[in-house]
Enzyme design. Structure first.
Site, PDB file in Angstrom:
ATOM      1  N   ILE A 175       2.464  -3.892 -10.543  1.00  0.00           N
ATOM      2  CA  ILE A 175       2.113  -2.456 -10.615  1.00  0.00           C
ATOM      3  C   ILE A 175       1.240  -2.028  -9.433  1.00  0.00           C
ATOM      4  N   GLY A 225       1.768  -2.825  -6.382  1.00  0.00           N
ATOM      5  CA  GLY A 225       2.594  -2.748  -5.172  1.00  0.00           C
ATOM      6  C   GLY A 225       3.147  -1.354  -4.942  1.00  0.00           C
ATOM      7  N   GLN A 226       3.896  -1.218  -3.848  1.00  0.00           N
ATOM      8  CA  GLN A 226       4.491   0.095  -3.529  1.00  0.00           C
ATOM      9  C   GLN A 226       5.312   0.623  -4.699  1.00  0.00           C
ATOM     10  N   LEU A 281       2.511 -14.374 -12.543  1.00  0.00           N
ATOM     11  CA  LEU A 281       3.889 -14.856 -12.703  1.00  0.00           C
ATOM     12  C   LEU A 281       3.947 -16.365 -12.890  1.00  0.00           C
ATOM     13  N   LEU A 332       8.645  -6.348 -11.125  1.00  0.00           N
ATOM     14  CA  LEU A 332       8.571  -5.997  -9.703  1.00  0.00           C
ATOM     15  C   LEU A 332       7.715  -6.987  -8.921  1.00  0.00           C
ATOM     16  N   ALA A 333       6.965  -7.831  -9.589  1.00  0.00           N
ATOM     17  CA  ALA A 333       6.070  -8.752  -8.882  1.00  0.00           C
ATOM     18  C   ALA A 333       6.876  -9.796  -8.126  1.00  0.00           C
ATOM     19  N   ALA A 334       6.446 -10.075  -6.899  1.00  0.00           N
ATOM     20  CA  ALA A 334       7.104 -11.103  -6.080  1.00  0.00           C
ATOM     21  C   ALA A 334       6.303 -11.299  -4.805  1.00  0.00           C
ATOM     22  N   SER A 337      17.442  -7.812  -4.476  1.00  0.00           N
ATOM     23  CA  SER A 337      17.291  -7.291  -3.109  1.00  0.00           C
ATOM     24  C   SER A 337      18.549  -7.429  -2.274  1.00  0.00           C
ATOM     25  N   GLU A 368      18.477  -8.340   0.611  1.00  0.00           N
ATOM     26  CA  GLU A 368      18.299  -9.560   1.418  1.00  0.00           C
ATOM     27  C   GLU A 368      19.238 -10.668   0.944  1.00  0.00           C
ATOM     28  N   TYR A 423      13.047 -16.199   1.109  1.00  0.00           N
ATOM     29  CA  TYR A 423      12.905 -15.036   0.219  1.00  0.00           C
ATOM     30  C   TYR A 423      14.274 -14.634  -0.349  1.00  0.00           C
TER      31      TYR A 423
HETATM   32  P1  NAP Z   1       4.946  -5.159  -2.802  1.00  0.00           P
HETATM   33  O1  NAP Z   1       4.369  -3.845  -2.384  1.00  0.00           O
HETATM   34  O2  NAP Z   1       4.767  -6.335  -1.923  1.00  0.00           O
HETATM   35  O3  NAP Z   1       4.328  -5.507  -4.261  1.00  0.00           O
HETATM   36  C1  NAP Z   1       4.453  -6.779  -4.809  1.00  0.00           C
HETATM   37  C2  NAP Z   1       3.663  -6.823  -6.098  1.00  0.00           C
HETATM   38  O4  NAP Z   1       3.799  -8.132  -6.688  1.00  0.00           O
HETATM   39  C3  NAP Z   1       2.150  -6.597  -5.938  1.00  0.00           C
HETATM   40  O5  NAP Z   1       1.707  -5.812  -7.017  1.00  0.00           O
HETATM   41  C4  NAP Z   1       1.578  -8.006  -6.048  1.00  0.00           C
HETATM   42  O6  NAP Z   1       0.265  -8.046  -6.529  1.00  0.00           O
HETATM   43  C5  NAP Z   1       2.514  -8.589  -7.099  1.00  0.00           C
HETATM   44  N1  NAP Z   1       2.508 -10.057  -7.149  1.00  0.00           N
HETATM   45  C6  NAP Z   1       2.835 -10.913  -6.155  1.00  0.00           C
HETATM   46  N2  NAP Z   1       2.741 -12.178  -6.593  1.00  0.00           N
HETATM   47  C7  NAP Z   1       2.359 -12.126  -7.885  1.00  0.00           C
HETATM   48  C8  NAP Z   1       2.063 -13.100  -8.883  1.00  0.00           C
HETATM   49  N3  NAP Z   1       2.158 -14.411  -8.639  1.00  0.00           N
HETATM   50  N4  NAP Z   1       1.707 -12.688 -10.126  1.00  0.00           N
HETATM   51  C9  NAP Z   1       1.586 -11.373 -10.390  1.00  0.00           C
HETATM   52  N5  NAP Z   1       1.836 -10.397  -9.486  1.00  0.00           N
HETATM   53  C10 NAP Z   1       2.206 -10.779  -8.257  1.00  0.00           C
HETATM   54  O7  NAP Z   1       6.504  -5.012  -3.088  1.00  0.00           O
HETATM   55  P2  NAP Z   1       7.400  -3.691  -3.339  1.00  0.00           P
HETATM   56  O8  NAP Z   1       7.903  -3.200  -2.036  1.00  0.00           O
HETATM   57  O9  NAP Z   1       6.697  -2.778  -4.264  1.00  0.00           O
HETATM   58  O10 NAP Z   1       8.661  -4.339  -4.067  1.00  0.00           O
HETATM   59  C11 NAP Z   1       8.695  -4.498  -5.482  1.00  0.00           C
HETATM   60  C12 NAP Z   1       9.744  -5.544  -5.837  1.00  0.00           C
HETATM   61  O11 NAP Z   1      11.011  -5.149  -5.361  1.00  0.00           O
HETATM   62  C13 NAP Z   1       9.498  -6.930  -5.222  1.00  0.00           C
HETATM   63  O12 NAP Z   1       9.975  -7.881  -6.143  1.00  0.00           O
HETATM   64  C14 NAP Z   1      10.378  -6.930  -3.988  1.00  0.00           C
HETATM   65  O13 NAP Z   1      10.723  -8.248  -3.623  1.00  0.00           O
HETATM   66  C15 NAP Z   1      11.554  -6.132  -4.501  1.00  0.00           C
HETATM   67  N6  NAP Z   1      12.337  -5.397  -3.495  1.00  0.00           N
HETATM   68  C16 NAP Z   1      11.695  -4.541  -2.649  1.00  0.00           C
HETATM   69  C17 NAP Z   1      12.442  -3.800  -1.758  1.00  0.00           C
HETATM   70  C18 NAP Z   1      11.785  -2.830  -0.808  1.00  0.00           C
HETATM   71  O14 NAP Z   1      12.446  -2.422   0.159  1.00  0.00           O
HETATM   72  N7  NAP Z   1      10.556  -2.409  -1.063  1.00  0.00           N
HETATM   73  C19 NAP Z   1      13.852  -3.926  -1.731  1.00  0.00           C
HETATM   74  C20 NAP Z   1      14.450  -4.804  -2.633  1.00  0.00           C
HETATM   75  C21 NAP Z   1      13.690  -5.524  -3.534  1.00  0.00           C
HETATM   76  P3  NAP Z   1      -1.031  -8.022  -5.533  1.00  0.00           P
HETATM   77  O15 NAP Z   1      -1.346  -6.573  -5.318  1.00  0.00           O
HETATM   78  O16 NAP Z   1      -2.058  -8.763  -6.330  1.00  0.00           O
HETATM   79  O17 NAP Z   1      -0.631  -8.725  -4.268  1.00  0.00           O
HETATM   80  O1  G4F Z   2      10.506  -4.151   7.281  1.00  0.00           O
HETATM   81  P1  G4F Z   2      10.977  -5.544   7.236  1.00  0.00           P
HETATM   82  O2  G4F Z   2       9.947  -6.614   7.299  1.00  0.00           O
HETATM   83  O3  G4F Z   2      11.882  -5.661   5.931  1.00  0.00           O
HETATM   84  P2  G4F Z   2      13.019  -6.706   5.462  1.00  0.00           P
HETATM   85  O4  G4F Z   2      12.852  -8.030   6.093  1.00  0.00           O
HETATM   86  O5  G4F Z   2      14.343  -6.028   5.617  1.00  0.00           O
HETATM   87  O6  G4F Z   2      12.659  -6.887   3.915  1.00  0.00           O
HETATM   88  C1  G4F Z   2      12.343  -5.767   3.096  1.00  0.00           C
HETATM   89  O7  G4F Z   2      13.523  -5.255   2.523  1.00  0.00           O
HETATM   90  C2  G4F Z   2      14.191  -6.162   1.611  1.00  0.00           C
HETATM   91  C3  G4F Z   2      15.456  -5.442   1.121  1.00  0.00           C
HETATM   92  O8  G4F Z   2      16.506  -5.700   2.021  1.00  0.00           O
HETATM   93  C4  G4F Z   2      13.241  -6.483   0.485  1.00  0.00           C
HETATM   94  F1  G4F Z   2      13.849  -7.279  -0.433  1.00  0.00           F
HETATM   95  C5  G4F Z   2      12.004  -7.174   1.037  1.00  0.00           C
HETATM   96  O9  G4F Z   2      11.083  -7.427  -0.034  1.00  0.00           O
HETATM   97  C6  G4F Z   2      11.340  -6.230   2.040  1.00  0.00           C
HETATM   98  O10 G4F Z   2      10.854  -5.113   1.331  1.00  0.00           O
HETATM   99  O11 G4F Z   2      11.998  -5.820   8.454  1.00  0.00           O
HETATM  100  C7  G4F Z   2      13.120  -5.006   8.687  1.00  0.00           C
HETATM  101  C8  G4F Z   2      13.761  -5.374  10.021  1.00  0.00           C
HETATM  102  C9  G4F Z   2      14.046  -6.871  10.200  1.00  0.00           C
HETATM  103  O12 G4F Z   2      15.344  -7.022  10.705  1.00  0.00           O
HETATM  104  C10 G4F Z   2      13.042  -7.326  11.228  1.00  0.00           C
HETATM  105  O13 G4F Z   2      13.465  -8.410  12.059  1.00  0.00           O
HETATM  106  O14 G4F Z   2      12.865  -5.021  11.067  1.00  0.00           O
HETATM  107  C11 G4F Z   2      12.873  -6.053  12.028  1.00  0.00           C
HETATM  108  N1  G4F Z   2      11.613  -5.997  12.793  1.00  0.00           N
HETATM  109  C12 G4F Z   2      11.522  -5.806  14.126  1.00  0.00           C
HETATM  110  N2  G4F Z   2      10.238  -5.856  14.510  1.00  0.00           N
HETATM  111  C13 G4F Z   2      10.388  -6.193  12.295  1.00  0.00           C
HETATM  112  C14 G4F Z   2       9.514  -6.086  13.372  1.00  0.00           C
HETATM  113  N3  G4F Z   2       9.945  -6.409  11.036  1.00  0.00           N
HETATM  114  C15 G4F Z   2       8.608  -6.527  10.850  1.00  0.00           C
HETATM  115  N4  G4F Z   2       8.146  -6.719   9.600  1.00  0.00           N
HETATM  116  N5  G4F Z   2       7.714  -6.461  11.880  1.00  0.00           N
HETATM  117  C16 G4F Z   2       8.097  -6.247  13.176  1.00  0.00           C
HETATM  118  O15 G4F Z   2       7.294  -6.196  14.090  1.00  0.00           O
END
Ligand code: NAP
Ligand code: G4F
Length: 330
Positions: A10, A12-13, A58, A79-81, A124, A126, A148
């Protein structure tokens, strides 16, 4: 009587947007948070008095079961990860424990304690990694390219397995990248919008302020997190549990993101952006573009915020936030 939802992650974003969304729908919202030496719940500070937070992790099976027993939720959103891809190469075992096995721990806790609860798993794009089909759909085979992505593939299939083995209402949302002003600073969108805003405001030192990035050619399907949490909720309101791709069906390069962000603050990105090999990944996901047709048809879901609007929203929010911060913290 109010419906009760438990959100792991909760703080997280996505957790923060989902909590807001569920509150607006009249839910009693519970969140699981990790104990930390300093509480930093910035993303949920504005709703803190309207939600109930519980300590848990978790990795701690008993904390999960005990939360479910106390809350007895109708809906559980996992959502935690460990969600940052580069960290998954540095901490592959921890990533596997949180992002893969953590899902089984939540599912087991539900099975034994609250089997009637509906479960959402945050899968995801990914998982598609080196894509085997374009655009990617629910049927596209996975080829993950990071620890991941591998861990998320496990989480996805264990969710399906618990649905098929034990009849749990367990749905998996295959969400493509989604961003917002609340995105973590290490992800590329926020790194760029925050970096452009800092340079514009003269907060970076040196004769010419620089922003070091990795691969500018990578392509992503980027949407707005506020739109995507609605899809999570819709998945749990269906008659049957299922899996859905959530995406915009548009793809853009990192360079396009950079161009739009720097243009928003009236700067030429070529003068500021450098390539830093430290941000090049051991294995890259070159192209992601999702086909959300199933979600459109069955959930009636569609994204509302376009890519340019999203980048502008993030740059504007970073400018505003930085202007408000006390000088000492800049
Ligand atoms: P985020 O901002 O990194 O938030 C992750 C959350 O997980 C935080 O609240 C974190 O808590 C919590 N967490 C991590 N490890 C934990 C543990 N061991 N026990 C309990 N809580 C834990 O991620 P998000 O962008 O909101 O994404 C939410 C979910 O969607 C994640 O599972 C992510 O992999 C997945 N996802 C995200 C995207 C995206 O583009 N954003 C796309 C596909 C899937 P703390 O605040 O304590 O660190
Ligand atoms: O923003 P990114 O780090 O996101 P990425 O790796 O796509 O992962 C995110 O999206 C996933 C869904 O597809 C989620 F599951 C995952 O939890 C996360 O939210 O990187 C995006 C792209 C990559 O190709 C990376 O190589 O941006 C490229 N990039 C280029 N310069 C960079 C940078 N990424 C980061 N983080 N930092 C750089 O300086």
């Amino acid at each position: 009587m109010k419906r009760r939802a438990l959100i792991t992650g909760i703080t997280g974003q996505d957790g923060s947007y989902l909590a807001e969304f569920l509150l607006a729908k009249g839910y009693e919202v519970h969140g699981m948070v990790r104990r930390s030496s300093e509480e930093k719940f910035e993303r949920i500070a504005h709703i803190r008095d309207r939600i109930t937070l519980h300590q848990g992790d978790l990795l701690d099976q008993f904390s999960l079961a005990s939360l479910l027993r106390i809350i007895d939720p109708q809906e559980v959103y996992n959502l935690a990860a460990q969600s940052f891809v580069p960290t998954s190469w540095n901490q592959p075992v921890l990533t596997g424990e949180f992002t893969a096995l953590g899902v089984t721990k939540v599912l087991e806790a539900i099975r034994h304690t609250a089997p009637g609860a509906r479960f959402y798993q945050a899968s995801s794009s990914e998982m598609f990694g080196r894509v085997l089909e374009t655009p990617q759909t629910e049927q596209t085979p996975f080829y993950p390219r990071s620890p991941y992505g591998v861990a998320k593939a496990y989480g996805h299939f264990i969710t399906i397995n618990y649905r098929e083995s034990f009849g749990l209402f367990a749905s998996s949302g295959i969400l493509f990248n989604h961003e917002s002003p609340r995105r973590g600073l290490e992800f590329v969108t926020r790194k760029v919008t925050h970096g452009a805003a800092r340079i514009k405001l003269g907060l970076e030192r040196g004769p010419v302020a620089k922003l070091g990035l990795g691969n500018l050619d990578a392509r992503r399907d980027w949407g707005f997190a506020g739109d995507y949490v609605e899809a999570m909720w819709l998945m749990l309101q269906q008659e049957k549990a299922d899996d859905y791709v959530i995406a915009t069906n548009e793809t853009h390069t990192v360079q396009e993101l950079v161009e739009i962000a720097f243009a928003r603050v009236g700067l030429d990105w070529k003068e500021h952006v450098t390539i830093d090999p430290a941000f090049i990944r051991p294995a890259e996901v070159d192209l992601l573009i999702g086909d959300p047709s199933k979600a459109k048809k069955k959930l009636g879901w569609q994204p509302k915020v376009g890519f340019r609007e999203l980048v502008h929203m993030m740059v504007d929010a970073d400018l505003e936030r930085l202007k408000r911060l006390p000088e000492a913290s800049l």
